[in-house]
Design an enzyme around this catalytic site. Structure first.
Site, PDB file in Angstrom:
ATOM      1  N   ARG A  72       0.833  -1.218   0.000  1.00 20.24           N
ATOM      2  CA  ARG A  72       0.000   0.000   0.000  1.00 20.24           C
ATOM      3  C   ARG A  72       0.861   1.259   0.000  1.00 20.24           C
ATOM      4  NH1 ARG A  72      -3.417   2.625   4.729  1.00 20.24           N
ATOM      5  NH2 ARG A  72      -4.761   4.035   3.537  1.00 20.24           N
ATOM      6  N   HIS A  76       0.606   4.665  -2.445  1.00 22.41           N
ATOM      7  CA  HIS A  76       0.403   6.026  -1.930  1.00 22.41           C
ATOM      8  C   HIS A  76       1.596   6.927  -2.233  1.00 22.41           C
ATOM      9  CE1 HIS A  76      -3.384   5.589   0.608  1.00 22.41           C
ATOM     10  NE2 HIS A  76      -3.214   4.424   0.019  1.00 22.41           N
ATOM     11  N   ASN A 102      -4.462   8.854   3.735  1.00 22.55           N
ATOM     12  CA  ASN A 102      -3.239   8.164   4.152  1.00 22.55           C
ATOM     13  C   ASN A 102      -3.328   7.559   5.549  1.00 22.55           C
ATOM     14  OD1 ASN A 102      -1.813   8.544   1.770  1.00 22.55           O
ATOM     15  ND2 ASN A 102      -1.115  10.580   2.375  1.00 22.55           N
ATOM     16  N   HIS A 199      -5.781  -5.647  -3.091  1.00 24.70           N
ATOM     17  CA  HIS A 199      -6.599  -5.856  -1.891  1.00 24.70           C
ATOM     18  C   HIS A 199      -6.897  -7.328  -1.646  1.00 24.70           C
ATOM     19  CE1 HIS A 199      -8.116  -1.425  -2.289  1.00 24.70           C
ATOM     20  NE2 HIS A 199      -6.943  -1.494  -1.690  1.00 24.70           N
TER      21      HIS A 199
END
Ligand code: HEM
Ligand SMILES: *[C@@H]1O[C@H](CO)[C@@H](O)[C@H](O)[C@H]1NC(C)=O
Ligand SMILES: *[C@@H]1O[C@H](CO)[C@@H](O)[C@H](O)[C@H]1NC(C)=O
Ligand SMILES: *[C@@H]1O[C@H](CO)[C@@H](O)[C@H](O)[C@H]1NC(C)=O
Ligand SMILES: *[C@@H]1O[C@H](CO)[C@@H](O)[C@H](O)[C@H]1NC(C)=O
Ligand SMILES: *[C@@H]1O[C@H](CO)[C@@H](O)[C@H](O)[C@H]1NC(C)=O
Ligand SMILES: *[C@@H]1O[C@H](CO)[C@@H](O)[C@H](O)[C@H]1NC(C)=O
Length: 330
Positions: A72, A76, A102, A199
């Site tokens: 992840r 980001h 975030n 995911h």
């Protein structure tokens, strides 16, 4: 593009000095601009990749959540100012990290540990942005997913500002907004689906479930796309006024295995976070999800999408810097 014209010019003049000049010019130009390539550190820091790999492995034995966290983190990082380690900076007034989208990000300590070890081995050579990209690759493989070659040669950015984090997709955005946020980063609808497939590992805080379970579209209802039995389960795990920090797996069956199971969940109404469910709201993304349930191979295509994501807005050559510590600009 200008090359053929120049070449013709050279031949017409027959001058070798000019040839040397042109070749030299292009080489310098290439050096300054630079580019990503597999094995960028093979001469300058041969142990770079193996250092990251073994640290990710080690960290995972201590905390099994680490692979999902690191995967992840790369996403980001890339969506704000490109994959340039901007998400790692924490000593500016309003860092990217503070932004709403975030929330729950982590893995900063693991990246910093890798950086310290790399600085000890080859000071000033390996960028923090590359450490994040390599760690994400190792995270996928460590979770039983495919191994792929990661291009390296990214340099670290010198901008970090919370306000820029608005480019990161939000859980409860519509499929149109999700598609356009990816499009703005040069990523197609297919890549939106493939990358959402990340995911298939990891978990979410109940915090990100509240709207979907209790206030969908600002109405006092749940997202109707959730299977009714599963809805009861999700509500029990994330009660309306419960602990928002409790975590639930994103893939109800195999949240530690990188297997693409998430697409079956989406089709059956067992998607956990809203943005995954939204992939089935749109004919185009629905068709892509379905293609990974028969015919296309998620495990084969995912790495290509990761490589593409890893190229977003990269700084190479003489741009940016190689940070000494990942949490602050030099
Ligand atoms: C399509 C837009 C996306 C949205 C709206 C979204 C949103 C979220 C949210 C809300 C969480 C839970 C965070 C937490 O509570 O800690 C999450 C977790 C996660 N996301 Fe995404 N995500 C998106 C795309 C991606 C992409 C492209 C990747 C990587 C390629 C990714 C990888 C992950 C991983 C691995 C986790 C689990 C983190 C953990 O277990 O700590 N996501 N995502
Ligand atoms: C990928 O993971 C497998 C185990 O799942 C391991 O055997 C292999 O060495 C890993 N590949 C690399 C290049 O680290
Ligand atoms: C961050 O962005 C905001 C809004 O664009 C701006 O007002 C602010 O000055 C920026 N902060 C820094 C440190 O650049
Ligand atoms: C989106 O989801 C978050 C987390 O559940 C929530 O706090 C936020 O208010 C939601 N935004 C909208 C527009 O519903
Ligand atoms: C929302 O719905 C729940 C039950 O579904 C009900 O108990 C509650 O009073 C409703 N709240 C509002 C503000 O309508
Ligand atoms: C998990 O999701 C699948 C759909 O992919 C569903 O058939 C199954 O019942 C779910 N299991 C649990 C425990 O919710
Ligand atoms: C999507 O497909 C459905 C049924 O196949 C159709 O009724 C609908 O008009 C389509 N929507 C769009 C936006 O193409």
């Amino acid at each position: 593009m200008a090359l053929p014209t120049l070449k013709m010019f050279m031949i017409n003049n027959g001058g070798f000095d000019l040839l040397a000049f042109v070749l030299c010019y292009f080489q310098v130009c290439w050096c300054v601009q630079g580019q990503l390539k597999v094995g960028f550190y093979s001469q300058t820091c041969p142990s770079a990749e193996s250092i990251v790999t073994s640290l990710v492995k080690e960290a995972t034995t201590v905390n099994p959540r680490i692979p999902a966290i690191l995967l992840r983190l790369h996403f980001h990082d890339c969506f704000v100012e490109g994959c340039d380690g901007s998400i790692l900076v924490d000593n500016v007034e309003d860092p990217e990290r503070k932004a709403f989208a975030n929330q729950g990000l982590d893995g900063f300590g693991e990246i910093e540990t890798a950086k310290a070890q790399l600085e000890a081995n080859c000071p000033g050579v390996v960028s923090c942005a590359d450490i994040v990209a390599l760690a994400a690759r190792d995270a996928v493989n460590l979770s039983g997913g495919p191994f792929y070659q990661v291009e390296t040669g990214r340099r670290d950015g010198r901008i970090c500002n919370e306000s820029l984090a608005a480019e990161i997709p939000d859980v409860n955005e519509s499929i149109q907004v999700l598609k356009s946020k990816f499009m703005k980063k040069g990523l197609s609808d297919k890549e939106l689906v493939l990358l959402s497939g990340a995911h298939t590992i990891g978990s979410t805080a109940c915090f990100f479930m509240t709207t979907r379970l209790y206030n969908f579209n600002g109405k006092n209802v749940s997202d109707p796309s959730i299977n009714p039995k599963f809805l009861e389960e999700l509500k029990a795990k994330c009660p309306m006024n419960g602990d928002a920090n409790l975590r639930i797996p994103l893939d109800n069956v195999s949240s530690q295995t990188f297997d693409g199971r998430i697409f079956r969940n989406i089709r059956a109404g067992f998607a956990v976070i809203a943005s995954d469910a939204r992939l089935y709201d749109d004919n185009i993304t629905k068709r892509i999800v379905d293609s990974y349930l028969g015919g296309s191979s998620f495990l084969q295509d995912f790495p290509k999408a990761m490589v593409k994501m890893g190229q977003i807005g990269v700084k190479t050559g003489l741009m940016g810097e190689i940070r000494r510590k990942c949490n602050s600009f030099n």
